[in-house]
Design a protein around this motif. Structure first.
Motif, mmCIF file in Angstrom:
data_model
loop_
_atom_site.group_PDB
_atom_site.id
_atom_site.type_symbol
_atom_site.label_atom_id
_atom_site.label_comp_id
_atom_site.label_asym_id
_atom_site.label_seq_id
_atom_site.Cartn_x
_atom_site.Cartn_y
_atom_site.Cartn_z
ATOM 1 N N PHE A 243 -1.394 2.286 10.027
ATOM 2 C CA PHE A 243 -1.902 3.113 11.125
ATOM 3 C C PHE A 243 -0.734 3.584 11.984
ATOM 4 C CE2 PHE A 243 -3.579 3.631 15.465
ATOM 5 C CZ PHE A 243 -4.602 4.541 15.226
ATOM 6 N N GLY A 244 -0.456 4.890 11.925
ATOM 7 C CA GLY A 244 0.575 5.461 12.787
ATOM 8 C C GLY A 244 1.941 4.823 12.634
ATOM 9 N N GLY A 245 2.337 4.525 11.403
ATOM 10 C CA GLY A 245 3.643 3.953 11.176
ATOM 11 C C GLY A 245 3.728 2.458 11.420
ATOM 12 N N ARG A 246 2.604 1.806 11.656
ATOM 13 C CA ARG A 246 2.578 0.363 11.864
ATOM 14 C C ARG A 246 1.347 -0.222 11.185
ATOM 15 N NH1 ARG A 246 1.266 -0.672 18.185
ATOM 16 N NH2 ARG A 246 1.217 -2.802 17.412
ATOM 17 N N GLN A 247 1.185 -1.527 11.282
ATOM 18 C CA GLN A 247 0.003 -2.185 10.732
ATOM 19 C C GLN A 247 -1.060 -2.305 11.820
ATOM 20 O OE1 GLN A 247 -0.300 -3.024 7.523
ATOM 21 N NE2 GLN A 247 1.809 -2.616 6.944
ATOM 22 N N GLY A 248 -2.307 -2.034 11.454
ATOM 23 C CA GLY A 248 -3.435 -2.208 12.355
ATOM 24 C C GLY A 248 -4.568 -2.899 11.617
ATOM 25 N N TRP A 249 -5.575 -3.296 12.360
ATOM 26 C CA TRP A 249 -6.707 -4.012 11.774
ATOM 27 C C TRP A 249 -8.018 -3.384 12.228
ATOM 28 C CZ3 TRP A 249 -6.348 -8.359 8.528
ATOM 29 C CH2 TRP A 249 -5.070 -8.898 8.382
ATOM 30 N N VAL A 250 -8.970 -3.276 11.292
ATOM 31 C CA VAL A 250 -10.318 -2.802 11.620
ATOM 32 C C VAL A 250 -11.323 -3.821 11.094
ATOM 33 C CG1 VAL A 250 -9.707 -0.365 11.644
ATOM 34 C CG2 VAL A 250 -10.465 -1.407 9.509
ATOM 35 N N TYR A 251 -12.446 -3.898 11.766
ATOM 36 C CA TYR A 251 -13.491 -4.817 11.326
ATOM 37 C C TYR A 251 -13.991 -4.385 9.951
ATOM 38 C CZ TYR A 251 -17.896 -7.408 11.308
ATOM 39 O OH TYR A 251 -18.935 -8.230 10.964
ATOM 40 N N GLY A 252 -14.111 -5.340 9.029
ATOM 41 C CA GLY A 252 -14.382 -5.039 7.635
ATOM 42 C C GLY A 252 -15.675 -4.282 7.376
ATOM 43 N N ARG A 253 -16.678 -4.500 8.199
ATOM 44 C CA ARG A 253 -17.972 -3.842 7.982
ATOM 45 C C ARG A 253 -17.874 -2.336 8.172
ATOM 46 N NH1 ARG A 253 -22.344 -2.419 11.244
ATOM 47 N NH2 ARG A 253 -24.386 -2.496 10.201
ATOM 48 N N LEU A 254 -16.834 -1.876 8.851
ATOM 49 C CA LEU A 254 -16.740 -0.472 9.235
ATOM 50 C C LEU A 254 -15.910 0.365 8.265
ATOM 51 C CD1 LEU A 254 -16.163 -1.038 13.062
ATOM 52 C CD2 LEU A 254 -18.333 -0.883 11.798
ATOM 53 N N VAL A 255 -15.442 -0.245 7.182
ATOM 54 C CA VAL A 255 -14.623 0.485 6.225
ATOM 55 C C VAL A 255 -15.070 0.146 4.815
ATOM 56 C CG1 VAL A 255 -12.864 -1.316 6.337
ATOM 57 C CG2 VAL A 255 -12.252 0.935 5.459
ATOM 58 N N ARG A 256 -15.110 1.135 3.956
ATOM 59 C CA ARG A 256 -15.452 0.943 2.555
ATOM 60 C C ARG A 256 -14.156 0.966 1.745
ATOM 61 N NH1 ARG A 256 -19.028 -0.419 5.083
ATOM 62 N NH2 ARG A 256 -21.106 0.496 5.295
ATOM 63 N N THR A 257 -13.861 -0.104 1.031
ATOM 64 C CA THR A 257 -12.588 -0.221 0.329
ATOM 65 C C THR A 257 -12.731 0.078 -1.151
ATOM 66 O OG1 THR A 257 -12.991 -2.611 0.114
ATOM 67 C CG2 THR A 257 -11.666 -1.881 1.987
ATOM 68 N N SER A 258 -11.597 0.448 -1.766
ATOM 69 C CA SER A 258 -11.618 0.864 -3.173
ATOM 70 C C SER A 258 -11.788 -0.310 -4.125
ATOM 71 C CB SER A 258 -10.330 1.629 -3.506
ATOM 72 O OG SER A 258 -9.181 0.831 -3.249
ATOM 73 N N ILE A 259 -11.566 -1.520 -3.671
ATOM 74 C CA ILE A 259 -11.843 -2.719 -4.460
ATOM 75 C C ILE A 259 -12.677 -3.657 -3.600
ATOM 76 C CG2 ILE A 259 -9.708 -2.467 -5.791
ATOM 77 C CD1 ILE A 259 -8.519 -4.744 -4.172
ATOM 78 N N PRO A 260 -13.376 -4.628 -4.203
ATOM 79 C CA PRO A 260 -14.194 -5.541 -3.404
ATOM 80 C C PRO A 260 -13.370 -6.246 -2.319
ATOM 81 C CG PRO A 260 -14.730 -5.777 -5.723
ATOM 82 C CD PRO A 260 -13.541 -4.879 -5.658
#
Length: 284
Positions: free
Chosen positions: A96-113
């Motif tokens: 995120f913007g040149g750094r690492q960030g975190w989002v709550y898992g329920r709010l993102v759909r990932t390409s692997i489980p």
């Protein structure tokens, strides 16, 4: 009757397989068919609008931005495991913007489980009131603040090996794990940036041992109440003689006999006892 018996056996087999699968899903298992291939980029798609991005994998961390619905992100890690529902403990690390960030898992759909994403984060500790204890800097990921060198001194064949590691602001307990070649783990506890690994507490197996360390926070003298702050990190390795070699070496040492007019040899220094039970005190 025979049909019912066969059905019962089938149900038991299914339940057994589910239990086994559940034990594997808690950590990324070797040979996970859903894991990313070497060099493969794990991606994610934000599923809701105005999703907060945090500096660490927990809600008390500072917020550093927001993402719109359908924003594409690169996923670099996770915190927690998904068992049966989203409960606030599942987080995804993203670029995120040149750094690492975190989002709550329920709010993102990932390409692997979710559980196939490599684990990289830990929850913040909580006191008896459910608050993050004083001393932790929440302006950035706490575990990114745990930096410094690892070292070791002494000779384990002589009875003790002293290991050193970086301390972490807010943590008040460190657990050093000595891992034998067969995987047997022996813990040693310390409240400082060094700990003593004692030969007498290690298993009989000789060979190359690995030591790893993690910071903890606790407000109790009971070890089962300690809360791990960061994932274990490897500090180094050391060679341990087998129990047979130790015994043979000890038996081959000549016993000093005082000569007339000489004082008897001093008694050997006794090792400092370590905490093996369910509580600890200061020191290593």
């Amino acid at each position: 009757m025979k049909r019912n018996l066969m059905l019962l056996v089938l149900v038991n087999l299914i339940l057994f397989s589910l239990v086994g699968a559940g034990s594997l899903v808690l950590a990324q298992p070797p040979g996970d068919p859903d894991a990313a291939n070497p060099g493969e980029t794990i991606t994610g798609l934000i599923a809701f609008d105005n999703v907060f991005v945090y500096v660490g994998p927990d809600f008390p961390y500072d917020i550093i931005g927001q993402l719109p619905v359908n924003a594409s992100v690169v996923v670099t890690g996770r915190r927690g495991d998904f068992i049966s529902r989203w409960d606030g403990n599942q987080w995804v690390r993203i670029q995120f913007g040149g750094r690492q960030g975190w989002v709550y898992g329920r709010l993102v759909r990932t390409s692997i489980p979710f559980n196939s994403i490599p684990p990289t984060g830990r929850p913040l500790p909580r006191d008896n009131n459910g608050r993050v204890p004083d001393g932790f800097d929440l302006s950035r990921d706490v575990c990114e603040q745990w930096v410094g060198g690892f070292g070791q001194s002494g000779d384990i064949a002589g009875g003790r090996l002293t290991v050193t590691y970086p301390t972490l602001r807010g943590a008040n307990l460190y657990t050093v794990i000595a891992i034998s070649p067969s995987g047997f783990q022996t813990p040693f506890f310390s409240t400082t940036g060094s700990a003593t690994i004692e030969l007498d507490r290690l298993p009989t197996q000789g060979g190359t041992y690995t030591w790893r360390v993690a910071p903890y926070w606790t407000n109790s003298t009971e070890l089962f109440n300690r809360q791990q702050v960061c994932l274990l990190r490897t500090g180094g390795t050391f060679s341990v003689p087998s129990r047979e070699t130790r015994r043979a070496s000890s038996e081959s040492q000549p016993v000093a006999t005082p000569q007339p007019g000489q004082a008897a040899p001093a008694a050997p220094e006794q090792p400092v006892p370590t905490q093996e039970g369910g509580s600890f005190s200061g020191g290593s």
